[in-house]
Design a protein around this motif. Structure first.
Motif, PDB file in Angstrom:
ATOM      1  N   THR A   1      46.672  -0.403  31.137  1.00 25.85           N
ATOM      2  CA  THR A   1      45.012  -0.654  30.585  1.00 25.85           C
ATOM      3  C   THR A   1      46.012  -0.342  29.597  1.00 25.85           C
ATOM      4  OG1 THR A   1      44.046  -0.424  32.767  1.00 25.85           O
ATOM      5  CG2 THR A   1      42.916  -0.532  30.477  1.00 25.85           C
ATOM      6  N   ILE A   2      45.156  -1.183  28.433  1.00 23.61           N
ATOM      7  CA  ILE A   2      45.546  -0.509  26.616  1.00 23.61           C
ATOM      8  C   ILE A   2      44.396  -0.622  26.506  1.00 23.61           C
ATOM      9  CG2 ILE A   2      46.560  -1.130  25.062  1.00 23.61           C
ATOM     10  CD1 ILE A   2      48.846  -1.935  26.579  1.00 23.61           C
ATOM     11  N   THR A   3      43.652   0.011  25.640  1.00 26.28           N
ATOM     12  CA  THR A   3      42.613  -0.061  24.883  1.00 26.28           C
ATOM     13  C   THR A   3      42.823   0.013  23.277  1.00 26.28           C
ATOM     14  OG1 THR A   3      41.079   0.651  26.991  1.00 26.28           O
ATOM     15  CG2 THR A   3      39.981   0.911  23.927  1.00 26.28           C
TER      16      THR A   3
ATOM     17  N   GLU B   1      43.374   2.732  16.948  1.00 32.93           N
ATOM     18  CA  GLU B   1      43.317   3.943  18.132  1.00 32.93           C
ATOM     19  C   GLU B   1      43.404   3.179  18.900  1.00 32.93           C
ATOM     20  OE1 GLU B   1      39.628   5.481  17.108  1.00 32.93           O
ATOM     21  OE2 GLU B   1      40.016   6.650  15.306  1.00 32.93           O
ATOM     22  N   ILE B   2      44.677   3.632  20.096  1.00 36.07           N
ATOM     23  CA  ILE B   2      45.554   2.852  21.475  1.00 36.07           C
ATOM     24  C   ILE B   2      45.732   3.945  22.513  1.00 36.07           C
ATOM     25  CG2 ILE B   2      46.991   1.230  22.113  1.00 36.07           C
ATOM     26  CD1 ILE B   2      47.476   0.518  19.251  1.00 36.07           C
TER      27      ILE B   2
ATOM     28  N   LEU C   1      52.673  -3.104  19.280  1.00 41.44           N
ATOM     29  CA  LEU C   1      51.576  -3.784  19.424  1.00 41.44           C
ATOM     30  C   LEU C   1      50.408  -3.269  17.948  1.00 41.44           C
ATOM     31  CD1 LEU C   1      49.730  -5.312  21.507  1.00 41.44           C
ATOM     32  CD2 LEU C   1      49.024  -2.583  22.440  1.00 41.44           C
ATOM     33  N   GLY C   2      50.340  -1.989  17.942  1.00 40.48           N
ATOM     34  CA  GLY C   2      49.219  -1.989  17.548  1.00 40.48           C
ATOM     35  C   GLY C   2      49.730  -2.223  15.483  1.00 40.48           C
ATOM     36  N   GLY C   3      51.222  -2.461  15.670  1.00 30.56           N
ATOM     37  CA  GLY C   3      51.573  -2.630  14.094  1.00 30.56           C
ATOM     38  C   GLY C   3      51.328  -4.218  14.237  1.00 30.56           C
TER      39      GLY C   3
END
Length: 137
Positions: A88-90, A73-74, A48-50
């Motif tokens: 939840t994902i921030t 920053e996840i 997801l971050g990539g």
């Protein structure tokens, strides 16, 4: 797109991609692993971050922003019951550069979240609440 996952014994698995890359995933010692690689759910967050970072940087570069660094920053929360899905994902972007325009960074993060990041959009459609924020340094 195709990948294979090969068991490496105990709680270790090696993922192989069609683009000829591999990565080892392993469980913690209390689940039979030896901590020799990231957990599969960590890999999901890395993907997801990539995905979203790729979008944000592409949009900022096309906007001719002088970015010198971009960090996502996840943090994620998981359900207590099985299956322990993400609830939840921030995602917080820290974008560093010279004379960066706030409106263009905001636009890049929004476009990734709402239009381009397949991983983010897929997770949200599956019921995960994803929050995005950013800061400019």
């Amino acid at each position: 797109m195709k990948v294979t996952i090969d068991w490496g014994g105990e709680a270790k698995f090696v993922g192989n991609t069609e683009s000829n890359h591999s990565i080892t995933m392993d469980g913690p010692p209390d689940h039979g692993g030896k901590n020799q690689g990231p957990r599969p759910m960590e890999m999901l967050l890395l993907g997801l971050g990539g995905c979203t970072s790729f979008d944000v940087m592409s949009i900022l570069q096309k906007s001719r922003q002088d970015v010198t660094d971009c960090r996502a920053e996840i943090q994620a929360e998981r359900a207590d019951e099985v299956p322990s899905v993400f609830t939840t994902i921030t995602i917080h972007f820290v974008v560093t550069g010279n004379k960066l325009k706030d409106n263009l960074v905001k636009r890049a993060v929004s476009l990734s979240a709402e239009k381009y990041c397949s991983a983010s959009i897929m997770l949200e459609k599956g019921g995960v609440q994803i929050n995005h924020s950013y800061e400019i340094r």
